[in-house]
Design a protein around this motif. Structure first.
Motif, PDB file in Angstrom:
ATOM      1  N   TYR A  61      -7.045   2.436  11.333  1.00  3.26           N
ATOM      2  CA  TYR A  61      -8.171   1.554  11.020  1.00  3.26           C
ATOM      3  C   TYR A  61      -9.498   2.267  11.247  1.00  3.26           C
ATOM      4  CZ  TYR A  61     -11.489  -2.322  11.488  1.00  3.26           C
ATOM      5  OH  TYR A  61     -12.571  -3.160  11.354  1.00  3.26           O
ATOM      6  N   GLN A  62      -9.589   3.071  12.310  1.00  2.00           N
ATOM      7  CA  GLN A  62     -10.820   3.806  12.586  1.00  2.00           C
ATOM      8  C   GLN A  62     -11.141   4.794  11.468  1.00  2.00           C
ATOM      9  OE1 GLN A  62     -12.935   3.057  15.023  1.00  2.00           O
ATOM     10  NE2 GLN A  62     -11.520   1.406  15.591  1.00  2.00           N
ATOM     11  N   GLU A  63     -10.120   5.506  10.986  1.00  5.04           N
ATOM     12  CA  GLU A  63     -10.329   6.447   9.879  1.00  5.04           C
ATOM     13  C   GLU A  63     -10.701   5.694   8.609  1.00  5.04           C
ATOM     14  OE1 GLU A  63     -10.604   9.691   7.401  1.00  5.04           O
ATOM     15  OE2 GLU A  63     -10.601   9.609   9.610  1.00  5.04           O
ATOM     16  N   TYR A  64     -10.040   4.587   8.374  1.00  6.04           N
ATOM     17  CA  TYR A  64     -10.329   3.762   7.202  1.00  6.04           C
ATOM     18  C   TYR A  64     -11.774   3.277   7.229  1.00  6.04           C
ATOM     19  CZ  TYR A  64     -10.066  -0.421   4.191  1.00  6.04           C
ATOM     20  OH  TYR A  64     -10.287  -1.386   3.234  1.00  6.04           O
ATOM     21  N   GLN A  65     -12.215   2.769   8.362  1.00 10.05           N
ATOM     22  CA  GLN A  65     -13.582   2.280   8.475  1.00 10.05           C
ATOM     23  C   GLN A  65     -14.599   3.402   8.348  1.00 10.05           C
ATOM     24  OE1 GLN A  65     -15.056  -0.771   8.657  1.00 10.05           O
ATOM     25  NE2 GLN A  65     -13.037  -1.558   8.122  1.00 10.05           N
ATOM     26  N   SER A  66     -14.250   4.581   8.842  1.00  7.38           N
ATOM     27  CA  SER A  66     -15.150   5.727   8.703  1.00  7.38           C
ATOM     28  C   SER A  66     -15.390   6.057   7.230  1.00  7.38           C
ATOM     29  CB  SER A  66     -14.549   6.938   9.427  1.00  7.38           C
ATOM     30  OG  SER A  66     -15.333   8.091   9.215  1.00  7.38           O
ATOM     31  N   ARG A  67     -14.332   5.981   6.442  1.00 13.04           N
ATOM     32  CA  ARG A  67     -14.471   6.249   5.007  1.00 13.04           C
ATOM     33  C   ARG A  67     -15.264   5.143   4.316  1.00 13.04           C
ATOM     34  NH1 ARG A  67      -8.433   8.608   3.323  1.00 13.04           N
ATOM     35  NH2 ARG A  67      -8.460  10.348   4.788  1.00 13.04           N
ATOM     36  N   LEU A  68     -15.013   3.897   4.713  1.00 14.12           N
ATOM     37  CA  LEU A  68     -15.780   2.800   4.128  1.00 14.12           C
ATOM     38  C   LEU A  68     -17.261   2.909   4.476  1.00 14.12           C
ATOM     39  CD1 LEU A  68     -13.582  -0.419   4.507  1.00 14.12           C
ATOM     40  CD2 LEU A  68     -13.727   1.181   2.593  1.00 14.12           C
ATOM     41  N   ASN A  69     -17.555   3.330   5.694  1.00 16.96           N
ATOM     42  CA  ASN A  69     -18.956   3.514   6.091  1.00 16.96           C
ATOM     43  C   ASN A  69     -19.623   4.594   5.242  1.00 16.96           C
ATOM     44  OD1 ASN A  69     -18.748   1.576   8.088  1.00 16.96           O
ATOM     45  ND2 ASN A  69     -18.302   3.039   9.711  1.00 16.96           N
ATOM     46  N   PRO A 129       0.808  -1.225   0.000  1.00 16.42           N
ATOM     47  CA  PRO A 129       0.000   0.000   0.000  1.00 16.42           C
ATOM     48  C   PRO A 129       0.838   1.271   0.000  1.00 16.42           C
ATOM     49  CG  PRO A 129       0.143  -0.899   2.204  1.00 16.42           C
ATOM     50  CD  PRO A 129       0.891  -1.854   1.322  1.00 16.42           C
ATOM     51  N   ASP A 130       0.368   2.265  -0.727  1.00 16.06           N
ATOM     52  CA  ASP A 130       1.018   3.576  -0.725  1.00 16.06           C
ATOM     53  C   ASP A 130       0.449   4.485   0.358  1.00 16.06           C
ATOM     54  OD1 ASP A 130       2.847   3.438  -3.093  1.00 16.06           O
ATOM     55  OD2 ASP A 130       0.958   3.016  -4.119  1.00 16.06           O
ATOM     56  N   CYS A 131      -0.829   4.301   0.698  1.00 17.28           N
ATOM     57  CA  CYS A 131      -1.499   5.162   1.679  1.00 17.28           C
ATOM     58  C   CYS A 131      -2.205   4.304   2.729  1.00 17.28           C
ATOM     59  CB  CYS A 131      -2.523   6.075   1.005  1.00 17.28           C
ATOM     60  SG  CYS A 131      -1.803   7.197  -0.223  1.00 17.28           S
ATOM     61  N   MET A 132      -2.017   4.647   3.987  1.00 19.72           N
ATOM     62  CA  MET A 132      -2.610   3.862   5.070  1.00 19.72           C
ATOM     63  C   MET A 132      -4.134   3.848   5.000  1.00 19.72           C
ATOM     64  SD  MET A 132      -0.368   4.736   8.473  1.00 19.72           S
ATOM     65  CE  MET A 132      -1.174   3.444   9.424  1.00 19.72           C
ATOM     66  N   THR A 133      -4.726   5.016   4.811  1.00 16.93           N
ATOM     67  CA  THR A 133      -6.178   5.138   4.926  1.00 16.93           C
ATOM     68  C   THR A 133      -6.888   5.156   3.586  1.00 16.93           C
ATOM     69  OG1 THR A 133      -5.959   7.554   5.086  1.00 16.93           O
ATOM     70  CG2 THR A 133      -6.029   6.319   7.154  1.00 16.93           C
ATOM     71  N   CYS A 134      -6.208   4.698   2.522  1.00 17.14           N
ATOM     72  CA  CYS A 134      -6.865   4.616   1.214  1.00 17.14           C
ATOM     73  C   CYS A 134      -8.131   3.777   1.327  1.00 17.14           C
ATOM     74  CB  CYS A 134      -5.924   3.986   0.197  1.00 17.14           C
ATOM     75  SG  CYS A 134      -6.702   3.691  -1.412  1.00 17.14           S
ATOM     76  N   SER A 135      -9.243   4.327   0.856  1.00 17.46           N
ATOM     77  CA  SER A 135     -10.532   3.639   0.987  1.00 17.46           C
ATOM     78  C   SER A 135     -10.932   2.911  -0.283  1.00 17.46           C
ATOM     79  CB  SER A 135     -11.620   4.649   1.380  1.00 17.46           C
ATOM     80  OG  SER A 135     -11.558   5.823   0.591  1.00 17.46           O
ATOM     81  N   ALA A 136      -9.967   2.688  -1.172  1.00 14.38           N
ATOM     82  CA  ALA A 136     -10.199   1.887  -2.376  1.00 14.38           C
ATOM     83  C   ALA A 136      -9.325   0.635  -2.301  1.00 14.38           C
ATOM     84  CB  ALA A 136      -9.891   2.698  -3.627  1.00 14.38           C
ATOM     85  N   TYR A 172      -5.238  -5.837   8.193  1.00 11.66           N
ATOM     86  CA  TYR A 172      -3.877  -5.438   8.570  1.00 11.66           C
ATOM     87  C   TYR A 172      -3.905  -4.198   9.459  1.00 11.66           C
ATOM     88  CZ  TYR A 172       1.029  -4.178   8.300  1.00 11.66           C
ATOM     89  OH  TYR A 172       2.338  -3.864   8.636  1.00 11.66           O
ATOM     90  N   LEU A 173      -4.698  -3.203   9.057  1.00 13.52           N
ATOM     91  CA  LEU A 173      -4.791  -1.995   9.870  1.00 13.52           C
ATOM     92  C   LEU A 173      -5.355  -2.298  11.251  1.00 13.52           C
ATOM     93  CD1 LEU A 173      -6.137   0.662   7.327  1.00 13.52           C
ATOM     94  CD2 LEU A 173      -3.847   0.529   8.300  1.00 13.52           C
ATOM     95  N   LYS A 174      -6.372  -3.130  11.297  1.00  5.29           N
ATOM     96  CA  LYS A 174      -7.007  -3.454  12.574  1.00  5.29           C
ATOM     97  C   LYS A 174      -6.007  -4.093  13.531  1.00  5.29           C
ATOM     98  CE  LYS A 174     -11.142  -5.653  14.499  1.00  5.29           C
ATOM     99  NZ  LYS A 174     -12.369  -6.444  14.165  1.00  5.29           N
ATOM    100  N   GLN A 175      -5.128  -4.927  13.016  1.00  5.35           N
ATOM    101  CA  GLN A 175      -4.167  -5.625  13.860  1.00  5.35           C
ATOM    102  C   GLN A 175      -2.991  -4.750  14.266  1.00  5.35           C
ATOM    103  OE1 GLN A 175      -2.735  -9.291  12.198  1.00  5.35           O
ATOM    104  NE2 GLN A 175      -1.330  -9.704  13.895  1.00  5.35           N
ATOM    105  N   PHE A 176      -2.483  -3.946  13.325  1.00  9.36           N
ATOM    106  CA  PHE A 176      -1.226  -3.250  13.588  1.00  9.36           C
ATOM    107  C   PHE A 176      -1.346  -1.725  13.727  1.00  9.36           C
ATOM    108  CE2 PHE A 176       0.040  -7.149  11.274  1.00  9.36           C
ATOM    109  CZ  PHE A 176       0.864  -7.711  12.243  1.00  9.36           C
TER     110      PHE A 176
END
Length: 240
Positions: free
Chosen positions: A213-221, A188-195, A204-208
């Motif tokens: 991960y919270q920001e990522y999930q917010s975007r997915l929601n 991955p190039d970006c941690m919070t990429c939502s694509a 991976y984000l959830k574990q490490f």
């Protein structure tokens, strides 16, 4: 390959931190004095990637960090998504007066990653670009090794390799690699990429990296909420 390299004085090796670019870097070891390693810092890079780039910078004679500024790209063009409803494009939002702005995955990558690197290489007068592109890659540029465009030649030394060749080479060379190589299907190039939903980023984000991960999930929601109507209408159409 050596003949091509010897023809040029301004040479760029594009480095992402992924397995292909890392293998390429070591494969080009004897040419390090002649080339410059280019890495685009999107502004949302994984700490693991930054650590790897720091190690590479300590090894090679020349490394350029290009500013990509992904957070600003998202602010202006919206969050990246693998599904972009018409209602979440600039025109759709303008007509409705509300909505979450989105852009497709490739547009975000081009704006955050590829355009900044290309502009910097052009400004530096690069005439040869070395890239870890493989014919077996699902996502790759349409050009082949040896292609010349706008005065720049492209060299893909890994063109005939596949993923197993890359991992075998890294193992043989005893090259340490970031742990996400072992958890995600792509680097991955970006941690919070939502694509790039197929990459396994969420687990991976959830574990490490639970905060990211919270920001990522917010975007997915937000994407989930925005796409419900479009998907519902689509399902009606394909059911006819």
């Amino acid at each position: 390959m050596h003949d091509v390299i010897n023809k040029h004085d301004k040479i760029a090796l594009q480095f992402s931190g992924g397995k292909d670019s890392l293998a390429l870097l070591y494969l080009m070891r004897e040419h390090w004095p002649k080339l410059t390693v280019y890495w685009t810092d999107t502004g949302d890079a994984f700490p693991e990637t930054r650590e790897l780039v720091d190690k590479v910078e300590a090894m090679v004679p020349n490394l350029v960090r290009v500013n990509g500024n992904q957070p600003e790209v998202i602010r202006v063009y919206g969050i990246p998504s693998d599904i972009v409803p018409a209602a979440n494009t600039p025109i759709g939002i303008a007509s409705r007066g509300y909505g979450v702005l989105m852009q497709d995955r490739y547009s975000c990558c081009m704006r955050s990653l590829m355009f900044p690197m290309q502009e910097r290489m052009m400004a530096d007068g690069i005439t040869l670009v070395i890239r870890g592109q493989k014919n077996s890659d699902k996502l790759r540029s349409p050009i082949k090794s040896g292609h010349v465009e706008d005065g720049i030649e492209y060299l893909f030394p890994l063109e005939d390799w596949d993923d197993s060749d890359v991992f075998n080479y890294l193992t043989e060379e005893e090259v340490e690699h970031p742990r996400f190589y072992d958890h995600m299907s792509a680097s991955p190039d970006c941690m919070t990429c939502s694509a790039y939903w197929e990459d396994g980023r969420g687990a991976y984000l959830k574990q490490f990296h639970p905060e990211a991960y919270q920001e990522y999930q917010s975007r997915l929601n937000a994407i989930s909420d925005a796409t419900q109507d479009a998907i519902a209408h689509f399902n009606v159409e394909i059911g006819e």
